[in-house]
Design a protein around this motif. Structure first.
Motif: not given
Length: 200
Positions: A39-48, A119-124, A164-168, A174-180
């Motif tokens: 599994a892959n998990s991601d949160v975009d916390w209060a970005r705006y 998998y998550c992108d936060n070491v903490n 983050s660059c491998y976080q599916l 997130k808004g990603l570049a087209y290649v990613l």
């Protein structure tokens, strides 16, 4: 929908070409000999800062096949006090989902022999999932912490860091570049269907 404005119309004009270009895309399933959950998990916390809303998402693979996915933008202000808390809650959500999937597979007489990799992108978050010393500073998320630690202790789950660059799951948050974006989309087995339809 209740009060459309010019920015909404501009967003719609960006979405329609994407939808038109992906009409023949579908989720491809493949035979997979080693059954394991990843599994892959991601949160975009209060970005705006104006809205203080978070977006969370995860995807779960059984072998090479995308089995389950989820993404949601909070409709209220972010309840999490920090990005670590938001990410931890995201990991807790995916651990609940994988626990349910493990039980379902066991009932179908296909029990998993290996632990689920999350998998998550936060070491903490990775550190917090297995380190008992940090609990006093995180009382407000104690239930989630105890649940994940119980799963880790029972060797049902391993929480691992993934840059983050491998976080599916970023494809949902997130808004990603087209290649990613294209790379992540193909990694999820979303590709043009090769099967011929009755019309084609």
């Amino acid at each position: 929908m209740h009060d459309p404005r010019e920015p909404h119309f501009a967003s719609l004009k960006r979405i329609l070409p994407y939808v038109q270009g992906t009409l023949d895309y579908g989720l491809q399933l493949y035979s997979s000999s080693p059954l394991s959950l990843v599994a892959n998990s991601d949160v975009d916390w209060a970005r705006y800062p104006i809205t203080s809303r978070s977006t969370s998402g995860y995807c779960v693979f059984l072998g090479n096949n995308l089995l389950s996915w989820f993404f949601k933008r909070q409709v209220t202000l972010s309840l999490s006090r920090s990005s670590v808390e938001a990410e931890y809650r995201g990991v807790a959500n995916v651990v609940v989902e994988t626990a349910w999937l493990r039980n379902l597979l066991r009932e179908l007489h296909y029990p998993l022999k290996t632990a689920t990799l999350v998998y998550c992108d936060n070491v903490n978050v990775v550190y917090l999932s297995s380190s008992p010393g940090q609990l006093q500073r995180a009382k407000h998320i104690e239930i989630d912490i105890r649940f994940i630690r119980d799963q880790v202790a029972a060797v049902h789950v391993h929480v691992l860091h993934d840059p983050s660059c491998y976080q599916l799951a970023d494809i949902f948050t997130k808004g990603l570049a087209y290649v990613l974006f294209d790379d992540f989309r193909s990694s999820m087995s979303l590709c043009p269907s090769s099967a011929r339809t009755a019309r084609g």
